[in-house]
Write an enzyme that holds these catalytic residues in place. Structure first.
Site, mmCIF file in Angstrom:
data_model
loop_
_atom_site.group_PDB
_atom_site.id
_atom_site.type_symbol
_atom_site.label_atom_id
_atom_site.label_comp_id
_atom_site.label_asym_id
_atom_site.label_seq_id
_atom_site.Cartn_x
_atom_site.Cartn_y
_atom_site.Cartn_z
ATOM 1 N N ARG A 1 -1.329 -8.423 10.205
ATOM 2 C CA ARG A 1 -0.817 -7.097 10.150
ATOM 3 C C ARG A 1 -2.316 -5.555 10.989
ATOM 4 O O ARG A 1 -2.837 -5.525 10.133
ATOM 5 C CB ARG A 1 -0.954 -6.457 8.760
ATOM 6 C CG ARG A 1 -0.125 -5.776 7.952
ATOM 7 C CD ARG A 1 -0.822 -5.152 6.939
ATOM 8 N NE ARG A 1 -1.737 -4.452 6.615
ATOM 9 C CZ ARG A 1 -2.373 -4.509 5.283
ATOM 10 N NH1 ARG A 1 -2.436 -5.088 4.872
ATOM 11 N NH2 ARG A 1 -3.921 -3.879 5.874
ATOM 12 N N TYR B 1 -11.334 -1.443 3.066
ATOM 13 C CA TYR B 1 -11.281 -2.855 2.867
ATOM 14 C C TYR B 1 -11.491 -4.356 3.781
ATOM 15 O O TYR B 1 -11.813 -5.715 3.746
ATOM 16 C CB TYR B 1 -10.013 -3.461 1.616
ATOM 17 C CG TYR B 1 -9.124 -3.441 2.427
ATOM 18 C CD1 TYR B 1 -8.682 -3.681 3.144
ATOM 19 C CD2 TYR B 1 -8.390 -2.293 1.856
ATOM 20 C CE1 TYR B 1 -7.215 -3.883 3.942
ATOM 21 C CE2 TYR B 1 -7.161 -1.551 2.149
ATOM 22 C CZ TYR B 1 -6.149 -2.696 2.919
ATOM 23 O OH TYR B 1 -5.284 -2.557 4.281
ATOM 24 N N HIS C 1 -1.491 -1.398 5.424
ATOM 25 C CA HIS C 1 -0.372 -1.460 4.592
ATOM 26 C C HIS C 1 0.946 -1.093 4.261
ATOM 27 O O HIS C 1 1.956 -1.320 4.172
ATOM 28 C CB HIS C 1 -0.552 -2.282 3.147
ATOM 29 C CG HIS C 1 0.615 -2.369 2.184
ATOM 30 N ND1 HIS C 1 1.387 -3.598 2.162
ATOM 31 C CD2 HIS C 1 0.723 -1.477 1.055
ATOM 32 C CE1 HIS C 1 1.787 -3.880 1.310
ATOM 33 N NE2 HIS C 1 1.927 -2.741 1.171
HETATM 34 C C1 LIG Z 1 6.087 -8.229 -7.381
HETATM 35 C C2 LIG Z 1 5.309 -7.381 -7.027
HETATM 36 N N1 LIG Z 1 3.933 -7.083 -7.288
HETATM 37 C C3 LIG Z 1 3.644 -5.738 -6.710
HETATM 38 C C4 LIG Z 1 4.119 -5.227 -5.873
HETATM 39 C C5 LIG Z 1 3.155 -4.375 -4.230
HETATM 40 N N2 LIG Z 1 2.854 -5.124 -3.416
HETATM 41 C C6 LIG Z 1 3.878 -4.145 -2.181
HETATM 42 S S1 LIG Z 1 3.136 -5.234 -0.540
HETATM 43 C C7 LIG Z 1 1.933 -6.023 -1.016
HETATM 44 C C8 LIG Z 1 1.472 -6.861 -0.820
HETATM 45 C C9 LIG Z 1 2.476 -8.219 0.459
HETATM 46 O O1 LIG Z 1 1.540 -9.222 1.211
HETATM 47 P P1 LIG Z 1 2.387 -10.113 1.782
HETATM 48 O O2 LIG Z 1 3.886 -11.285 0.832
HETATM 49 O O3 LIG Z 1 1.083 -10.694 2.234
HETATM 50 O O4 LIG Z 1 3.292 -9.056 2.617
HETATM 51 P P2 LIG Z 1 2.677 -8.104 4.024
HETATM 52 O O5 LIG Z 1 3.046 -6.792 3.345
HETATM 53 O O6 LIG Z 1 1.382 -8.181 4.545
HETATM 54 O O7 LIG Z 1 3.226 -8.124 4.864
HETATM 55 C C10 LIG Z 1 2.007 -5.611 -3.195
HETATM 56 C C11 LIG Z 1 0.760 -6.483 -3.852
HETATM 57 C C12 LIG Z 1 5.402 -5.405 -5.480
HETATM 58 N N3 LIG Z 1 6.177 -4.803 -4.563
HETATM 59 N N4 LIG Z 1 6.022 -6.431 -5.472
#
Ligand SMILES: Cc1ncc(C[n+]2csc(CCOP(=O)(O)OP(=O)(O)O)c2C)c(N)n1
Ligand SMILES: Cc1ncc(C[n+]2csc(CCOP(=O)(O)OP(=O)(O)O)c2C)c(N)n1
Ligand SMILES: [Mg+2]
Ligand SMILES: [Mg+2]
Ligand SMILES: [Mg+2]
Lengths: 56, 321, 337, 321, 337
Positions: free
Chosen positions: C243, C256, C247
């Site tokens: 990434r 971080y 985020h």
């Molecule tokens: C069930 C849930 N918990 C928390 C969140 C908050 N949140 C949004 S994206 C994210 C991280 C997701 O990481 P990943 O699956 O690796 O996808 P990336 O964003 O890195 O593409 C979090 C914790 C959420 N959207 N849904």
């Protein structure tokens, strides 16, 4: 604007009794309620109404 | 034909599946076992394991899969074995099922009927007795239905299967086999959003649904109460017209349900009345409900609203001056 | 099948993929910049995942159904989604398919056979499984592909979806776009086991690929798609990328992590792609630059225009909760408007 | 010290953690990142990764683990990043957290404070804006708290950390940084179960909480309304005495919250009033709430209750004859 | 450690385990019979899983904390839980620790360091993980053991618990009592992969053992416990047995399975245990018969006596929702009683 008699003369009555009093032009504050805490009941209202009718 | 509620639901599913291959059933033990309450008995033998699908032990998988099926034009009928276990799929219900039509600007819909047994009366204790209708009624996008007798079960299930939106179909398990009534064999509908008026009277409006209907009717008959008895049948959207016009007539309201009092459906019914018909009320709106405790095992009979409590409430609103 | 027969066909395929990557990156950067200028409310960039998405896109057919996640704009572009559809959603304007109801980056598109993105991570996966079940049941053509991040591998929905897909032997391709971070959590703290290896726990094949390289990703996905399409059941691909951005526009990665992959560096999937294509003789540096220019022009002009599209009508707030508007919504609409 | 709500919560956690090593924090991004709203900023650096625990992406793991910790004498403070995502842990909340004291005959308890940001106002759309307090209030066994200002945030959090039962601590995200007020540096408590009376007046009782408090106060000040303004602070158990005695004084009630109307907390407040003070009412009980739709993105301002709507409701109850 | 040093010690350990199995089986059958007579409301038998539970029990120490599931009566008996505690719960009477609130078979016990059983399958597992975290944090002695059925391996809670335990390297022993059925679903339809193999997806060791054989189960569990106790992290054991009875007293297994393992057959774990112990010279047939007789006498007499204990006081219905009774509960209590 607010329908509130002055001072402590807060009249207790069910909302329906208030409506009926309003519709029939009866002032609840002058009725002595026979219900708990002096609440004006439907019967009190009817009594007041017939009293008014006899008076007039 | 004389049928109990289990038979009414089973035969309705059978009848509709025969004529519509978009209808599929899925859930734990719904297939070979026929469901722990036998509601889907015989259907897998008749329609095959592709249409009556035994699933692994994951409610969120059942619900999520059903949503995906509905998106592709099927009409799934997922079963959650006891409503108490539905919370493991709650996110799929609240954040997907209920919101997909809205989220897609109306392009997609989720026509499914999620069936699940609710309520007490079978000595099920904490986790086999819950009445969670409030969780669903509060969630915009869900239609919530709960029949109180075999006839309505068939008619409401048929209407639910027609609907292009998701339905939470709550089956009061204690009424599953408690009565047999005449249920026509041909397909018929009981409309959604319309309450049943089971008794008419001028003194008081008793608003109830589901498991409490027989208890309320027994109270009214036994006590010779001159009451409107309203069986909501559809818990959301409520039949507001029937409720309000009855209240305007009687001026006194008792609401009876098994679910806990605090934010039980009675709270909304009461609030709707207080908002639009308060000037017709002669008395407080009284709720007779399960207490705000988890559902107990041994003391179940104390938990459940009964005739004595309903009578006391009627007395309270009738005697209020 | 997406199999390539001639060099000419391969060339077209690769250049099309690269063009989608270029347009995806361009669009991404435009929106990020606009967000900082206050012209967009929020955004989730996909910078760094273009090769993964292009590679997956190349392996799929138009009739395949996709349950994408929130970073998949290059995948959408590759599959023919007009950038207007994306931009209208980013603005949440009156032309947005979702009627401005979702936060930016939660896209839907009928073009390209995409479903709509919810925020709760991983919750698209059980739907993909149900879709695959229904499509097989109805004998519809195509397979189902579902994408998700590395963090999603921890969710309950991942577990249920993988197991159900396996038990019913369903035609689902699961693609984990492992960008190594779930907001601030590096994958090493998300799980002790690589995502692709988790396939084994469900009795399905898994494969890992360098998701920074669109050609490799394409090849691995193509094999996986062939497997799935042949009816042998589901398959899990893990494409490892990085990434490159925050985020989201609300995130400050300096809290971080120390150094990230820089745009234009050797690890940038766009740089890798350009080099490969030049080496293959499929494009020239000039052609590439032209692609960037065209992309920029297109994005700038569409952005300017669509930025002017007004918000949806207030009364649309009350539509689509149910098929028929319920009495309470009518009443609330009247009170509010 | 002048603090916004984020600072108030952060410094309270810090202060309490310094003196009580039973307190641990866990959640997604709460550690090095300091939480997506920065509420736990700096705490991991100070107390270490064993006490401020970054978790994998599974709310049910966060909640379930916190319950297990609480059973062993810790006082965990789990964070759910947005309340919208709490439904993936809903079974752990409803069937474990809320019921363990009851289920174990009082032998075990689950003292924890589950913090989560709620509500709209940040353009979060469908899944970053929800106000789900009804789901928790309806669930027996939970205490539900929601501060409306930095001072209360500190005082209520301290009381919550003292409680031997599970608390759902709902932080209105749109108030996180909207105002700075004087917050004493020393530990102090705002008691649970006691509403705040932010304005006193005779004409109408306005009952509200959380995100709507500033809007209600602005309406009352701006419109020169002679109103009791009751900030519930603890959503369950409600401060029934404060509510009822105000209603008995004013005879007119407006309830304001951001959550959807149907079975929103206003329904319970209304029902409680209709049950025990109806003879004091001059007018319908009116609710001003979010509509029964999912929470929108672009039209957020139309969704959120505002001064115009609150004034209209006040007018309606005041002019009712 | 539960390691055995002398033959005498081993003999005592094995006989103690066998005695627990005999008492468990006897109690189980008594309650099943009583349920059919209408003297008990509901019951979940554990017949067929006694060896698994005894083997696990032998490997644990008293200070270890157990998050058991609903079939673990032999495990409870082995760890010193008085059968009165079990019977009072089965009756839900005034002496029941849970005050008659739970359906039968949802046991709790402070003796033996057991927690309390919820119905939702698998949901004890995340609690076990939190308990282990807290115990390590507080430097309390002992590890945590959590038991669950094969069906539970499909639940969201299993996935989260396994992952969290692994990520934090926690001292948790996960024991799957695979009785081959989840009500009517045979394990082959629950998942395509054996439970113990799923350990790999979480980076922890897994082992499978014949759960019909208490000695083998003990040995495998002992190794696993040693691993966990040494701080190396969690471990998953799958003990394969067979659910000899119905799922519960409400279940009719003839609907979905043809032949089950019969009591007294060669596959009955009690028969296997007796044979092994006689072969080892640790008991005689007579001694075994005496154990059965004593168990029957004890169970019969405790059952008769505790059956007479009255129901809990109605007012207890309103206790323990909160530490302090709230105003609404006081009011509801007054209205109802
Ligand atoms: C069930 C849930 N918990 C928390 C969140 C908050 N949140 C949004 S994206 C994210 C991280 C997701 O990481 P990943 O699956 O690796 O996808 P990336 O964003 O890195 O593409 C979090 C914790 C959420 N959207 N849904
Ligand atoms: C979450 C949840 N869903 C459904 C049920 C109903 N149910 C009770 S036991 C059971 C099967 C459990 O199988 P398994 O885990 O193998 O344990 P076993 O009963 O075989 O010992 C089911 C489906 C439940 N208790 N919890
Ligand atoms: Mg509710
Ligand atoms: Mg990621
Ligand atoms: Mg089993």
């Amino acid at each position: 604007q607010v329908q509130r008699p002055a001072g402590a003369t807060r009249v207790l009555a069910s909302p329906a009794v208030r409506r009926i009093a309003r519709e029939r032009g009866i002032d609840l504050t002058v009725i002595k309620g026979s219900g708990p805490n002096g609440r004006v009941t439907l019967d009190d209202l009817r009594a007041a109404e017939s009293a008014r009718a006899t008076r007039s | 034909m004389m049928m109990n509620m289990v038979q009414a639901i089973n035969s309705t599913l059978d009848q509709r599946m025969a004529g519509d291959d978009r209808i599929v059933i899925l859930g734990e033990d719904v297939g070979r076992d026929g469901g722990v309450f036998r509601v889907t008995d015989g259907l897998q033998a008749k329609y095959g394991p592709e249409r009556v699908i035994d699933t692994p032990l994951a409610e969120l998988g059942i619900v999520g899969m059903a949503i995906g099926m509905a998106l592709e034009g099927l009409r799934p009928v997922p079963e959650i074995q006891f409503q108490d276990f539905i919370y493991t799929a709650f996110d799929q219900i609240v954040n997907q099922m209920a919101k997909i039509r809205y989220r897609t600007g109306g392009a997609n819909s989720v026509p499914l009927v999620l069936r699940t047994p609710v309520g007490g009366g079978i000595k099920g204790g904490l986790y086999h007795s819950q009445s969670g209708e409030s969780y669903f009624v509060h969630t915009a996008g869900l239609t919530v239905v709960s029949p109180s007798n075999p006839y309505d079960a068939k008619g409401l299930l048929n209407s639910s299967l027609d609907l292009d939106d998701p339905v939470i179909f709550l089956e009061p398990k204690r009424l599953y086999r408690s009565q047999k009534v005449e249920v026509p064999e041909e397909e018929f509908r009981v409309p959604l959003g319309k309450a049943g008026v089971l008794n008419t009277g001028d003194d008081v409006s008793i608003i109830t649904y589901g498991s409490m209907v027989p208890t309320v009717m027994a109270t009214v008959k036994g006590g010779n109460i001159n009451a409107d008895v309203i069986d909501l049948r559809t818990l959301w959207p409520l039949d507001i017209e029937t409720i309000i016009s009855s209240v305007k007539k009687t001026g006194r309201v008792v609401i009876v349900h098994e679910a806990p009092r605090t934010l039980g459906l009675g709270a909304e019914v009461s609030a709707l009345i207080a908002e639009r018909a308060i000037e017709y009320l002669y008395a407080p709106i009284v709720r007779v409900t399960g207490p705000d405790t988890p559902f107990p095992y041994r003391l179940e009979d104390i938990y459940l609203p009964n005739e004595r409590r309903i009578l006391a409430a009627i007395k309270r609103v009738m005697e209020f001056r | 099948m997406s199999e390539v027969v001639s060099e000419q066909e391969e060339k077209e395929l690769f250049v099309r993929a690269y063009s989608a990557m270029v347009l995806g990156r361009t669009l991404d950067k435009k929106i990020m910049t606009a967000q900082r200028q206050g012209r967009v409310g929020f955004y989730v960039p996909s910078m760094g995942q273009e090769a993964t998405q292009a590679g997956l896109g190349m392996a799929l057919r138009p009739e395949d159904r996709v349950f994408q996640y929130y970073r998949d704009i290059t995948l959408m572009i590759y599959r023919g989604v007009d950038i207007d559809i994306i931009l209208n959603q980013i603005f949440g304007n009156a032309r947005d398919l979702a009627k401005g109801r979702q936060m930016p980056s939660h896209l839907m598109a009928t073009e390209g056979n995409f479903f709509s993105v919810p925020s709760p991570v991983g919750t698209n996966l059980p739907l993909a499984v149900g879709s695959a079940y229904a499509r097989r049941y109805r004998k519809l053509p195509g397979i189902v592909a579902a994408t998700f991040g590395d963090g999603a591998s921890s969710t309950p929905d991942f577990h249920a979806a993988m197991n159900f897909a396996s038990v019913y032997n369903l035609p689902v391709l699961f693609v984990c776009e492992n960008n190594r971070w779930a907001i601030s959590l590096p994958y090493e703290k998300q799980s002790k086991v690589e995502v692709w290896k988790k396939a084994e726990a469900y009795g399905m094949p898994g494969a890992k690929v360098d998701g920074n390289d669109f050609i490799r990703t394409y090849r691995v996905c193509r094999e996986a798609v062939e497997y799935v399409r042949s009816g042998r059941g589901p398959y899990l691909v893990e494409a490892v990328s990085y990434r490159m951005g925050p985020h989201s526009t609300s995130d400050d990665p300096s809290k971080y992590r120390d150094n990230a992959i820089e745009e234009g560096s050797d690890q940038d999937p766009l740089v890798i792609a350009e080099k490969s294509l030049i080496a293959l003789g499929y494009i020239t540096k000039e052609k590439s630059e032209k692609l960037w220019e065209e992309a920029k022009k297109l994005v700038d002009s569409r952005f300017e225009e669509l930025e002017k599209v007004p918000a949806p009508e207030p009364r649309t707030l009350f539509d689509d909760v149910y098929k028929e508007m319920t009495w309470n919504l009518k009443e609330e609409m009247e009170e509010i408007l």
